[in-house]
Write an enzyme that holds these catalytic residues in place. Structure first.
Site, mmCIF file in Angstrom:
data_model
loop_
_atom_site.group_PDB
_atom_site.id
_atom_site.type_symbol
_atom_site.label_atom_id
_atom_site.label_comp_id
_atom_site.label_asym_id
_atom_site.label_seq_id
_atom_site.Cartn_x
_atom_site.Cartn_y
_atom_site.Cartn_z
ATOM 1 N N GLU A 129 -8.989 6.253 -44.998
ATOM 2 C CA GLU A 129 -8.406 6.533 -43.704
ATOM 3 C C GLU A 129 -7.115 5.784 -43.527
ATOM 4 O OE1 GLU A 129 -10.376 6.428 -39.004
ATOM 5 O OE2 GLU A 129 -11.150 5.041 -40.747
ATOM 6 N N LYS B 142 -9.321 14.680 -37.294
ATOM 7 C CA LYS B 142 -10.660 14.038 -37.019
ATOM 8 C C LYS B 142 -11.076 14.660 -35.547
ATOM 9 C CE LYS B 142 -13.227 9.816 -36.306
ATOM 10 N NZ LYS B 142 -13.039 8.155 -36.303
ATOM 11 N N CYS C 193 -14.473 8.906 -41.329
ATOM 12 C CA CYS C 193 -15.113 7.492 -40.668
ATOM 13 C C CYS C 193 -16.512 7.820 -40.169
ATOM 14 C CB CYS C 193 -14.226 6.915 -39.865
ATOM 15 S SG CYS C 193 -14.852 4.968 -39.720
#
Length: 514
Positions: free
Chosen positions: A267, A334, A386
């Protein structure tokens, strides 16, 4: 029936609630003592026996405060190190979060007493699992949701793991409460049969683990390299560190070009927005293409709009046949943003706090809930970033029958040497088990790993070390029952059980009065 003078005292029950709540944390990684989940849930049921609503609510709260106080206190590490707030505010923020989460076990206890006031089979074995599933569902949805420490995850190495491909992790949570309820019922009524039923459930469900709902495709095996940069969070976003950070990842990647088909960076491995790094990305894209290697990396996308810039936490792909050109379509943005970490709720209030305590306010923009799969080296990857890997419904909704791998890139450097990354890794493993796909799990400082389709780590790197994981990964095909239909069968069953328990218990009360 339990009726000792000590056990009838509320202070003793509060102590027992605190002990059994903390016991729940031991069920999760890195401790991995799965029977502790049964002990903890059984403790919650046990302390609320023969209590009124007020007493039960108090006990449920203390149990929850102990569970979350011991299980997620690692959040203090990130707040204390990176918020810039005085220590007293850091402690207060953690206490507020733990207190909020403890309200859900408190709600569970209240509803259990109100709906099933009598201590019987309906309450402990039927009603309790239904209410636990409902309150856990609420915890996973309200205020963007925080489904951390859901007890089903504790069974990833336990005898109930075979349920996950059938009905998902929530079904494991349901059965854990059934087992806990039977255990408490056996203790309360001093009967052997419920205890035998507990052992029978564990023995009968264990063989489900041997059922594989997927088919390996060894002829399509592919060489993958995962680079763990181990960049300290304290320097990650410093402008003067960008060149040295890119050099670390680049040097490890150059060795893999021509050898591995896919290289994965974690990430925001490139700690600068995509437009500013366009020259670097274009040159790297050409170099990768020459070696027939693809790169998957996390990056921040600063997308210009008529209202200024929208910032996305993104994944992009380099080295494919179509030359990289910003903004490329082969990307993932995301969707589920973490409150206070990536998006600021009540932003006007926090802007005021920002001016008082001189800490930055920054919010990202959300990607779409449903997004196309990443196409990498003729492989289809269902991607998450994540925190999203713990959201089972979101991962499943983006999963397709032609998915070859699951992918998550993450940065758990926020949580230091705590148990947080291990709990995160445990939940990621559950996604592989539920969907029957290998998971490529790329982290900045660990745990970087490849998880096979049974949820078992195939290979992994040690934490807090700059290292590279080279591995040959076999894709799988096929759809697990959970991948096909999701949690609907579980929720239909839950509703039927809940209604039946209410009707039957009400009928028994009427019969008793007559």
């Amino acid at each position: 029936m339990i009726n000792t003078s000590l056990f009838t005292q509320q202070w003793f029950r509060i102590l027992l609630a605190l002990v059994t709540g903390a016991c729940g944390t031991i069920a999760f990684s890195p401790y991995n003592f799965w029977p502790s989940a049964i002990i903890s849930l059984g403790g919650l049921l046990l302390v609320t026996l023969n209590r009124n609503v007020l007493q039960a609510s108090c006990l449920g709260f203390f149990w929850g405060f102990s569970l979350f106080g011991t299980g997620i206190n690692w959040i203090y590490v990130s707040i204390a190190q990176f918020s810039g707030l005085p220590d007293i505010f850091n402690v207060i923020l953690v206490i507020i979060l733990i207190t909020y989460l403890a309200l859900y076990p408190m709600l569970f206890s209240i509803l259990l007493i109100v709906l099933w006031p009598r201590v019987n089979f309906c309450r402990l074995v039927l009603g309790a699992p239904v209410l636990l599933l409902v309150t856990e569902f609420l915890r996973s949805r309200i205020l963007t949701g925080f489904p951390w420490l859901e007890f089903g995850y504790s069974q990833i190495d336990g005898p109930l793991k075979g349920i996950a491909p059938l009905l998902g992790v929530q079904a494991i949570t349901f059965i854990l409460m059934v087992i806990s309820g039977l255990s408490v019922y056996a203790i309360e009524k001093r009967r052997l049969l419920p205890a035998v039923a507990v052992l029978t459930i564990l023995v009968l469900l264990y063989p489900l683990y041997s059922l594989h709902w997927y088919e390996p495709q060894p002829e399509r095996a592919i060489d993958v390299t995962l680079v763990q940069g181990n960049i300290a969070q304290s320097i990650k976003w410093e402008a003067k560190q960008v060149i040295s950070t890119l050099d670390i990842y680049l040097q490890h990647t150059l060795k893999a070009i021509g050898k591995s088909k896919i290289v994965i960076w974690p990430e925001s491995a490139i700690p600068e927005n995509e437009m500013l790094q366009n020259d670097f990305l274009t040159k790297l894209d050409k170099q990768l293409k020459k070696g027939n290697t693809r790169l998957v990396t996390g990056i921040i996308d600063a997308r210009p709009t008529i209202n200024g810039y929208h910032y996305y936490n993104s994944i992009i792909v380099l080295g494919e046949s179509i030359p990289y050109r910003y903004p490329s379509k082969n990307r993932y943005n995301k969707h589920h943003l973490v409150p206070f970490g990536e998006i600021i709720p009540c932003s006007s209030l926090f802007r005021l706090l920002s001016s008082l305590f001189n800490f930055p306010i920054f919010s990202l923009s959300q990607g779409d809930y449903l997004q196309p799969q990443l196409r990498v080296a003729n492989m289809n990857l269902t991607a998450t970033i994540c925190y999203e890997i713990i959201l089972g419904s979101q991962v499943r909704d983006n999963f397709h029958s032609n998915t070859d791998f699951l992918l998550t890139i993450l940065n758990d450097a926020w949580f230091g040497h705590s148990i947080g990354p291990w709990q995160h890794f445990q939940m990621a493993r559950m996604r592989s088990l539920e969907l029957g796909r290998p998971l490529l799990h790329s982290s900045n400082n660990g745990i970087t790993a490849v998880i096979d389709a049974t949820g078992m780590p195939q290979a992994q790197l040690p934490q807090f070390k700059c290292d590279v994981l080279n591995i040959r990964v076999i894709p799988t095909k096929g759809m697990t029952p959970y991948a096909r239909v999701g949690s609907w069968p579980l929720w239909i069953f839950t509703i039927l059980v809940g209604v039946s328990a209410l009707v039957f218990d009400h009928f028994k009360q009427i019969k008793f009065l007559i």
